[in-house]
Design a protein around this motif. Structure first.
Motif, PDB file in Angstrom:
ATOM      1  N   GLN A 148      26.371 -46.622 -24.704  1.00  0.00           N
ATOM      2  CA  GLN A 148      25.911 -47.215 -25.957  1.00  0.00           C
ATOM      3  C   GLN A 148      26.216 -48.707 -26.014  1.00  0.00           C
ATOM      4  O   GLN A 148      25.420 -49.495 -26.533  1.00  0.00           O
ATOM      5  CB  GLN A 148      26.541 -46.487 -27.147  1.00  0.00           C
ATOM      6  N   CYS A 172      30.607 -52.786 -39.872  1.00  0.00           N
ATOM      7  CA  CYS A 172      30.510 -51.349 -39.661  1.00  0.00           C
ATOM      8  C   CYS A 172      31.805 -50.679 -40.093  1.00  0.00           C
ATOM      9  O   CYS A 172      32.824 -51.332 -40.242  1.00  0.00           O
ATOM     10  CB  CYS A 172      30.196 -50.987 -38.219  1.00  0.00           C
ATOM     11  N   GLU A 231      31.168 -46.864 -33.931  1.00  0.00           N
ATOM     12  CA  GLU A 231      30.154 -47.936 -33.969  1.00  0.00           C
ATOM     13  C   GLU A 231      30.794 -49.314 -33.875  1.00  0.00           C
ATOM     14  O   GLU A 231      30.232 -50.232 -33.287  1.00  0.00           O
ATOM     15  CB  GLU A 231      29.318 -47.839 -35.248  1.00  0.00           C
TER      16      GLU A 231
END
Length: 98
Positions: free
Chosen positions: A44, A67, A72
């Motif tokens: 990711q 975030c 994340e």
């Protein structure tokens, strides 16, 4: 700015850990209970880094992250360093009262 230390960078070390422990699943934030394997975190991060580069982020460019305390944030942090950007200064708000 030059680094006074030698050794792997943050994103290089993530790549090493992801290779050595690719299937290890860990909780990154006890509040969110979100988990990723190190391989998923690496995948990711690399994808997000490519998106940052496509948007013009390069060496030393500041990148802001907004975030939650969750995977994340780590994806964004690793993506920023992988793209060459300057990671944000971190300020964590106080957690919930116990």
């Amino acid at each position: 700015m030059t680094s006074s230390t030698s050794g792997p960078t943050l994103h290089q070390r993530l790549a090493e850990v992801a290779t050595e422990h690719s299937q290890v699943r860990t909780t990154f934030c006890s509040l969110s209970q979100s988990t990723l394997t190190y391989a998923e975190l690496r995948e990711q991060s690399v994808a997000a880094a490519a998106a940052l580069v496509a948007r013009g982020i390069g060496r030393g460019e500041p990148v802001g992250l907004l975030c939650p305390n969750a995977p994340e944030f780590l994806v964004g942090l690793f993506a920023t360093t992988t793209a060459g950007g300057r990671p944000p200064r971190c300020r964590c708000p106080p957690g919930p009262a116990n």
